[in-house]
Design a protein around this motif. Structure first.
Motif, PDB file in Angstrom:
ATOM      1  N   THR A 271     -51.128   5.961  43.514  1.00  0.00           N
ATOM      2  CA  THR A 271     -52.381   5.724  42.783  1.00  0.00           C
ATOM      3  C   THR A 271     -52.775   4.263  42.727  1.00  0.00           C
ATOM      4  O   THR A 271     -53.941   3.945  42.465  1.00  0.00           O
ATOM      5  CB  THR A 271     -52.267   6.259  41.347  1.00  0.00           C
ATOM      6  OG1 THR A 271     -51.248   5.525  40.638  1.00  0.00           O
ATOM      7  CG2 THR A 271     -51.917   7.744  41.355  1.00  0.00           C
ATOM      8  N   THR A 289     -48.111  14.345  33.794  1.00  0.00           N
ATOM      9  CA  THR A 289     -47.515  15.317  34.716  1.00  0.00           C
ATOM     10  C   THR A 289     -47.701  16.734  34.213  1.00  0.00           C
ATOM     11  O   THR A 289     -47.977  17.658  34.994  1.00  0.00           O
ATOM     12  CB  THR A 289     -46.018  15.009  34.905  1.00  0.00           C
ATOM     13  OG1 THR A 289     -45.858  13.664  35.351  1.00  0.00           O
ATOM     14  CG2 THR A 289     -45.403  15.963  35.914  1.00  0.00           C
ATOM     15  N   LEU A 292     -51.136  17.738  34.917  1.00  0.00           N
ATOM     16  CA  LEU A 292     -51.253  18.030  36.343  1.00  0.00           C
ATOM     17  C   LEU A 292     -50.688  19.410  36.657  1.00  0.00           C
ATOM     18  O   LEU A 292     -51.272  20.172  37.445  1.00  0.00           O
ATOM     19  CB  LEU A 292     -50.528  16.958  37.158  1.00  0.00           C
ATOM     20  CG  LEU A 292     -50.531  17.146  38.681  1.00  0.00           C
ATOM     21  CD1 LEU A 292     -51.964  17.109  39.211  1.00  0.00           C
ATOM     22  CD2 LEU A 292     -49.685  16.075  39.359  1.00  0.00           C
ATOM     23  N   ALA A 295     -53.173  21.929  35.620  1.00  0.00           N
ATOM     24  CA  ALA A 295     -54.290  21.987  36.570  1.00  0.00           C
ATOM     25  C   ALA A 295     -53.908  22.777  37.820  1.00  0.00           C
ATOM     26  O   ALA A 295     -54.704  23.570  38.335  1.00  0.00           O
ATOM     27  CB  ALA A 295     -54.732  20.576  36.938  1.00  0.00           C
TER      28      ALA A 295
END
Length: 552
Positions: A271, A289, A292, A295
């Motif tokens: 990133t 995390t 994430l 998601a």
């Protein structure tokens, strides 16, 4: 597209007699049915493992021990475990296929199934509500279909026959549903104008996929399984154990800690955002995390939803409704309007914002394979289905949680919910205080009074405010919910029985609980005034007594 040609009952019976001459005695399924047995059992194993992620813990533990105790790599160990699962599933599928027998006559259909215990199920055609078809890519290529029967009884009477001729499957469906047409394939649209009631195109499909349920529960299960494994390993670090075991698990935790400490470097590498190696920054990274992970799980479930419900169509034929859906496997479900027992509508927060709802029309308890299920469709489709399947002429009821005037539930219901939520935690903290003298007990009491009690009060208040019911001369609707809404509707002429119960609190407050039982659900209205509950009970009982024909 060619229009469907009518088929009279004589021609239908002649074609059935010709085909059924080969099926009147016990016979094995087509060899291609082995794919069905393998796929169904593999699906069952996958659901057991992934719908309850904690079931993965023993499997992960065995794989970890194999890696630690042998020279296998993680990839090799995972491949071996997956291969063993597939081999066991395949053996079970072959045995199930070898044992499976079926027989079809003009009067009934019978199936023998099982491995160690053979079960024979006989169903007469007059008890069958619908014959539903499912066709995967292999079946479509070979002109085959899988049929499942929705019976008038319970789910125990339901049968499935894989890999039979499509012509026979369509003729059986036409025989049972009393339809006068036989289409070439179950994926075709009805050619008659106005028969296609709704079609979920790409944009509505994507919108509906954002409303999929269960992402938070799956994330919690994954994290719970992870922490359970970590806690188990921590408990195994007992100094009284052998030095060899202690050193082994200490090495495992040391490796895990090294991976954890390298997370900032990895994050910065991909990133470009620098993160210090403080525990606060690492904790923030772990929270990111987790988001994430949520998601990814959400995306996976959304893709699965799109595959299952691709090109969803709602079709009407005479007095029946059908749905056809699926990308790789076309699945068709048929429901006769006069046989619908109850209609349910559910709406979560996302669906409320997008003006969508999940609608289910049930005609029996035979499972979701034999109910009209529409996921996240517009409210206009909901109103049309309710008008067709659940309402009588003259009824003004609608399955709308906001515009419909619902009767509120007594405030006593709120106090019952509130006391029920706080009673067990209160007793646990109180008993601990009597027999213990921990320094942190005042903080526990502070958390209980300052956080738990207000939260329980809010939950009980929301549930009480959303609870309600509405009735007219023909039907009844109940409403409930927390963040969203759940509405259940049933027609009085479909009622099986109705009863009134009173708890000790209800006797003291002059209230009653009215329960109306249908073949597919029950509508419960708690804390009704005793006179009102008696009035509704007597009216529904009278409808049951004087109705002209028995419910179907």
């Amino acid at each position: 597209m060619a229009a469907e040609q009518p088929m009279d009952s004589v021609k239908l019976q002649d074609e059935l007699d010709t085909l059924l001459s080969d099926y009147s005695t016990w016979r094995m399924a087509s060899p291609f049915a082995l794919l069905f047995f393998f796929g169904s059992r593999l699906t069952l194993v996958s659901k057991v493992l992934f719908q309850q992620v904690t079931n993965l813990v023993p499997l992960v533990g065995v794989t970890s021990l194999a890696v630690i105790q042998t020279e296998l790599t993680w990839y090799q160990a995972i491949l071996i475990v997956v291969a063993l699962i597939l081999i066991v599933v395949f053996i079970v599928a072959v045995l199930a296929y070898r044992r499976f027998r079926f027989r079809i006559t003009n009067e009934s259909i019978a199936v023998k199934s099982g491995i160690l215990r053979i079960t024979q199920t006989d169903v007469r055609w007059e008890r069958v509500r619908a014959v539903n078809l499912e066709r995967g890519p292999v079946e479509r290529a070979l002109g085959l279909a899988q049929i499942s029967l929705d019976t008038a009884g319970s789910a125990a009477a339901e049968v499935q026959v894989p890999a039979i001729k499509l012509q026979l499957a369509e003729l059986l469906r036409a025989k049972v549903s009393m339809e006068t047409t036989v289409p070439d394939s179950i994926g075709e649209e009805v050619s008659s104008e106005g028969q296609q009631r709704y079609r979920m195109d790409l944009i509505p499909l994507v919108k509906a996929s954002f409303c999929v349920q269960g992402t938070f529960a799956m994330t919690a299960a994954v994290l719970g399984a992870f922490f359970w494994i970590a806690f188990t390993i921590y408990n195994m670090l007992d100094p009284t154990e052998t030095k060899e075991n202690f050193a082994l698990w200490r090495q495992v935790l040391s490796v895990a800690e090294q991976y954890y400490l390298t997370l900032p470097d990895t994050f910065e590498q991909y990133t470009g955002i620098p993160i210090t190696q403080s525990w606060l920054s690492l904790t923030i990274l772990v929270v990111l995390t987790i988001f994430l992970l949520m998601a990814v799980l959400f995306l996976v479930r959304a893709i699965y939803f799109c595959v299952i419900h691709y090109d969803l169509q709602l079709l009407r034929r005479n007095n029946a409704l059908s749905t056809v859906r699926g990308l790789f496997t076309k699945k068709r479900t048929n429901v006769k309007l006069e046989r619908v027992q109850s209609v349910s509508v559910k709406m979560n927060v996302r669906e409320i914002g997008l003006k969508l709802c999940r609608l289910t029309a049930k005609q029996s308890m035979s499972g979701k394979e034999h109910m009209l299920s529409l996921p996240s469709v517009p409210t206009s489709v909901r109103d049309e289905i309710v008008e067709l399947a659940a309402l009588e002429t003259g009824s003004q009821l609608r399955l709308d949680p906001k515009t419909q005037k619902f009767q509120p539930i007594s405030i006593v219901y709120f106090w019952q919910l509130f006391i029920g939520f706080i009673s067990v935690p209160f007793l646990a903290v109180f008993i601990t205080s009597l027999f213990s003298n921990f320094n942190w007990l005042p903080w526990v009491w502070l958390a209980f009074i300052g956080a738990w009690v207000p939260m329980c009060a809010i939950v009980a208040l929301v549930r009480w405010r959303k609870a309600g019911y509405v009735v007219d001369m023909f039907s009844m609707i109940s409403r409930s919910g927390m963040l969203g809404y759940t509405l259940d509707m049933g027609k009085f002429k479909k009622v099986q029985r109705v009863e009134i119960k009173q708890s000790f609190i209800q006797q003291f407050t002059g209230k009653s609980t009215l329960t109306v039982f249908f073949a597919t659900t029950s509508i419960v209205v708690p804390f009704l005034a005793r006179e009102r509950a008696t009035q509704l009970h007597d009216y529904i009982s009278q409808v049951i007594t004087v109705r002209n024909s028995e419910w179907q």
